[in-house]
Scaffold this motif. Sequence first.
Motif, PDB file in Angstrom:
ATOM      1  N   THR A  86       0.909  -1.243  -0.058  1.00  0.00           N
ATOM      2  CA  THR A  86       0.002   0.018   0.153  1.00  0.00           C
ATOM      3  C   THR A  86       0.899   1.174   0.042  1.00  0.00           C
ATOM      4  O   THR A  86       2.315   1.141   0.105  1.00  0.00           O
ATOM      5  N   ALA A 189       4.535   0.732   5.270  1.00  0.00           N
ATOM      6  CA  ALA A 189       3.279   0.327   4.675  1.00  0.00           C
ATOM      7  C   ALA A 189       2.580  -0.998   5.084  1.00  0.00           C
ATOM      8  O   ALA A 189       3.345  -1.708   5.661  1.00  0.00           O
ATOM      9  N   GLN A 201      -4.677  -5.669  -3.485  1.00  0.00           N
ATOM     10  CA  GLN A 201      -3.907  -4.433  -3.172  1.00  0.00           C
ATOM     11  C   GLN A 201      -4.838  -3.342  -2.939  1.00  0.00           C
ATOM     12  O   GLN A 201      -4.562  -2.492  -1.960  1.00  0.00           O
ATOM     13  N   LYS A 202      -5.673  -3.036  -3.892  1.00  0.00           N
ATOM     14  CA  LYS A 202      -6.489  -1.911  -3.959  1.00  0.00           C
ATOM     15  C   LYS A 202      -7.450  -1.966  -2.567  1.00  0.00           C
ATOM     16  O   LYS A 202      -7.498  -0.739  -1.973  1.00  0.00           O
ATOM     17  N   GLY A 205      -5.154  -1.181   0.251  1.00  0.00           N
ATOM     18  CA  GLY A 205      -4.888   0.252   0.091  1.00  0.00           C
ATOM     19  C   GLY A 205      -5.803   1.265   0.325  1.00  0.00           C
ATOM     20  O   GLY A 205      -5.581   2.445   1.236  1.00  0.00           O
ATOM     21  N   ASP A 206      -6.831   1.025  -0.005  1.00  0.00           N
ATOM     22  CA  ASP A 206      -8.011   1.961   0.269  1.00  0.00           C
ATOM     23  C   ASP A 206      -8.279   1.856   1.732  1.00  0.00           C
ATOM     24  O   ASP A 206      -8.685   2.888   2.400  1.00  0.00           O
ATOM     25  N   GLU A 209      -5.623   4.090   3.622  1.00  0.00           N
ATOM     26  CA  GLU A 209      -6.006   5.722   3.334  1.00  0.00           C
ATOM     27  C   GLU A 209      -7.288   6.168   4.362  1.00  0.00           C
ATOM     28  O   GLU A 209      -6.985   7.176   4.743  1.00  0.00           O
TER      29      GLU A 209
END
Length: 233
Positions: A86, A189, A201-202, A205-206, A209
């Motif tokens: 991320t 990370a 991964q998304k 990552g979201d 954030e």
Amino acid sequence: MNFAPTGTLRAAINLGNPILATRDEHGAPVGVSVDLAEAFAARLGIGLELVVFEKAAASVDAVRAEQADIGFFAIDPARSEGLRFTAPYVLIEGSYLVPDASALQDNADVDRTGTRIAVGAGSAYDLFLTREARAAEIVRVQGAPAVMSALRTGDVEVAAGIKQLLEAEARRAPGVRLLPGRFMVIQQAMGTPASRGAEAQKLLGDFVEEMKRSGFVSDALKRHRIEGAGVAP
């Protein structure tokens, strides 16, 4: 997408970086990374298993080998194979510790012939200095205590590590001092096996954030009384 194929989220926790995780008085892992792992498991609606390691390199290997579903690592090109990262959630300063009598006064003076720098084998400092140092010799030892010992016994001229840990070592006993500033910024990370794909991964990552934006990471740093680290932008 099946983020946790065993039905339980297995989170690799690295105790080698006390800014991220340590043990409480009962021996249980606690810290910012543990809090994030618990929150992500809750987000997925599944149970959590903490897979605990004493060194970052072992934690990286576990996730890469799919013995864990997520981990908490310093972003480094040398770790990119087999992992998906991320964006960073925490930034940590890397600094140098030297004997009081050392002629070294600045970070830029360290990379010279005849200087030996102790690093934890496989740590972010090891990877960075292996790539960036041109003249100094990198001496790899097992863990932060061994890094401090190598400096105290004169086996090396410089110890590299987390600024907070080096400051604590300088306070613990006389004879050593911190060089001013920092020689690197470590981007911490979350990561997952590359085989899980871009969708995983998304999702991760979201989540990161959102945890930064909501104040979760900032609150965790305060709750665990962590100094020397800040929330990544």
